[in-house]
Design an enzyme around this catalytic site. Structure first.
Site, PDB file in Angstrom:
ATOM      1  N   ASP A 101      57.823  74.059 -24.109  1.00  0.00           N
ATOM      2  CA  ASP A 101      57.163  73.919 -22.793  1.00  0.00           C
ATOM      3  C   ASP A 101      55.841  72.922 -23.349  1.00  0.00           C
ATOM      4  O   ASP A 101      56.152  71.774 -23.826  1.00  0.00           O
ATOM      5  CB  ASP A 101      56.756  75.186 -22.047  1.00  0.00           C
ATOM      6  CG  ASP A 101      56.093  74.990 -20.857  1.00  0.00           C
ATOM      7  OD1 ASP A 101      56.836  74.615 -19.954  1.00  0.00           O
ATOM      8  OD2 ASP A 101      54.782  74.975 -20.684  1.00  0.00           O
ATOM      9  N   TYR A 232      47.119  70.663 -17.911  1.00  0.00           N
ATOM     10  CA  TYR A 232      47.603  69.982 -16.809  1.00  0.00           C
ATOM     11  C   TYR A 232      46.705  68.909 -16.373  1.00  0.00           C
ATOM     12  O   TYR A 232      47.037  67.604 -15.969  1.00  0.00           O
ATOM     13  CB  TYR A 232      48.213  70.699 -15.659  1.00  0.00           C
ATOM     14  CG  TYR A 232      49.490  71.680 -16.077  1.00  0.00           C
ATOM     15  CD1 TYR A 232      50.822  71.050 -15.823  1.00  0.00           C
ATOM     16  CD2 TYR A 232      49.209  72.799 -16.489  1.00  0.00           C
ATOM     17  CE1 TYR A 232      51.873  71.980 -16.255  1.00  0.00           C
ATOM     18  CE2 TYR A 232      50.299  73.708 -16.700  1.00  0.00           C
ATOM     19  CZ  TYR A 232      51.565  73.220 -16.539  1.00  0.00           C
ATOM     20  OH  TYR A 232      52.552  73.845 -17.046  1.00  0.00           O
ATOM     21  N   HIS A 297      64.508  78.112 -18.225  1.00  0.00           N
ATOM     22  CA  HIS A 297      63.458  77.498 -18.978  1.00  0.00           C
ATOM     23  C   HIS A 297      62.906  78.111 -20.053  1.00  0.00           C
ATOM     24  O   HIS A 297      62.571  77.645 -21.173  1.00  0.00           O
ATOM     25  CB  HIS A 297      62.378  77.061 -17.832  1.00  0.00           C
ATOM     26  CG  HIS A 297      60.952  76.701 -18.508  1.00  0.00           C
ATOM     27  ND1 HIS A 297      61.214  75.462 -18.952  1.00  0.00           N
ATOM     28  CD2 HIS A 297      59.746  77.091 -18.801  1.00  0.00           C
ATOM     29  CE1 HIS A 297      59.817  75.014 -19.425  1.00  0.00           C
ATOM     30  NE2 HIS A 297      58.964  75.998 -19.360  1.00  0.00           N
TER      31      HIS A 297
END
Length: 375
Positions: A101, A232, A297
């Site tokens: 990730d 992010y 995921h």
């Protein structure tokens, strides 16, 4: 966890929490969002039991590692700086890298900026993201999926933190960790709402226990989500900072593993990039791509044993390649075997000798770009 040692290391101006176990060549594990070192709990035990020194930090802003207050403190240069300092603190020149990730994206930056520090890389979920020189990263995502795409929603400081607070830390973590919904996560307008997993149930999957969830909750209750979300918020800044590396190829040996239900694999044309030749073009030493059937995921936790085995086989092979390439005449001379001994026996003995050298003083030279292959 039995035998796992926890300590704090000074790196790049912050205090970083590290969990580690075992002795031998270093395997550095990088977690993603919303995770911690704990996401690698299964792999730490598996690799340590097979003769490796497993090291899993909480990245800056997560868990028990410091969280600088400014958003810009979470750009790719600072995070890679943390990792280089951590590798230095371990007393080794190179590590085997394993990441998932956001950790995977940071892993690509480490391979881009400092390939001399990475022997080989097992990447989970997030492939190399080719830089588009014509549009910033978040702007490109917004153009494709709109303002409610989760990465776009994470951009405004404080807004997502407040929406997460409305539903509670446990709900947020359970919602994200248990999602099996493929495709781009689009959040309900103006709220976290059903978040990443509109089909969330009260029952946890078999791979995530109540104890596991409680550990994550205890840490994020303490830190909040701001540090994690700031990764992010630096995507566009990272796009600017990496301008000198436009068109770069990653030359580190790579194994890539994802689940067929993974939200990254099933959005942003990632499948076409991985299987259509683009990935191999950007990463010429991409050795294998594995797509796990029925896995979502968080594959390092959902398919923990399988992932551990994939990691072990890959790094074991690269230990052999590396040793074959750097073995010195002095070491060869010290490897005393009868003339009738097989080539395999000689190489196995040299392998053991090199492991002992590394164990004693990490005296393994960098072998970036080695092409020697054992017969």
């Amino acid at each position: 966890m039995e035998g796992v040692v926890h300590r704090t290391v000074e790196v790049n101006g912050i205090k970083m929490h590290v969990a580690e176990k075992g002795e031998g060549p270093v395997v550095l594990f990088l977690h993603g969002f919303p995770e911690l070192w704990y996401s690698w709990r299964h792999q730490i035990l598996a690799l340590a039991s097979r003769g490796y020194h497993a090291v899993a930090p909480d990245l800056r802003g997560f868990g028990d590692t410091e969280a600088p207050p400014s958003i810009s403190s979470y750009n790719c240069l600072h995070i890679v700086g943390d990792l280089v300092a951590l590798i230095d603190s371990l007393g080794v020149q190179q590590v085997f890298l394993v990441a998932h990730d956001w950790g995977a994206l940071i892993g690509w930056y480490l391979c881009m900026f400092r390939p001399d520090r990475v022997k080989a890389y097992v990447c989970l979920s997030v492939p190399f993201l080719r830089r588009n020189p014509d549009i910033k990263t978040v702007d490109g995502m917004r153009a494709v999926y709109g303002d409610d795409y989760y990465i776009c929603r994470f951009q405004k400081p404080g807004a997502m933190e407040a929406q997460m607070a409305d539903v509670g830390t446990e709900y947020v973590l359970k919602n994200i960790l248990t999602t099996r919904k493929p495709g781009p996560p689009i959040l309900p307008p103006g709220e976290f709402g059903t978040g990443f997993n509109p089909d969330m149930t009260d029952t946890l999957p078999s791979w995530l226990t109540e104890e596991d969830l409680a550990y994550y909750v205890s840490k994020f209750e303490k830190t909040g989500f701001t540090g994690a979300l700031n990764y992010y918020r630096n995507l566009n800044s990272n796009w600017e900072l990496t301008s000198p590396w436009s068109g770069v190829q990653i030359k580190v040996p790579i194994k890539f593993i994802t689940g067929e239900l993974d939200m990254v694999y099933t959005s942003l044309n990632t499948k076409d990039y991985i299987h259509g030749g683009g990935f191999k073009e950007d990463v010429p030493n991409l050795e294998e791509v594995i797509v796990q059937k029925g896995v979502a995921h968080f594959n390092n936790q959902e398919a923990a044993e399988e992932i551990s085995n994939y990691i072990y086989e890959f790094i074991k092979n690269h230990m052999l390649y590396s040793i074959q390439n750097v073995v010195t005449p002095e070491l060869e001379a010290e490897t005393i075997l009868p003339p009738c001994a097989s080539i395999a026996s000689r190489r196995a003995t040299r392998y053991a000798s090199m492991l002992e050298v590394e164990k004693n003083n990490s005296a393994i030279l960098p072998w970036q770009g080695a092409t020697c292959i054992l017969a």
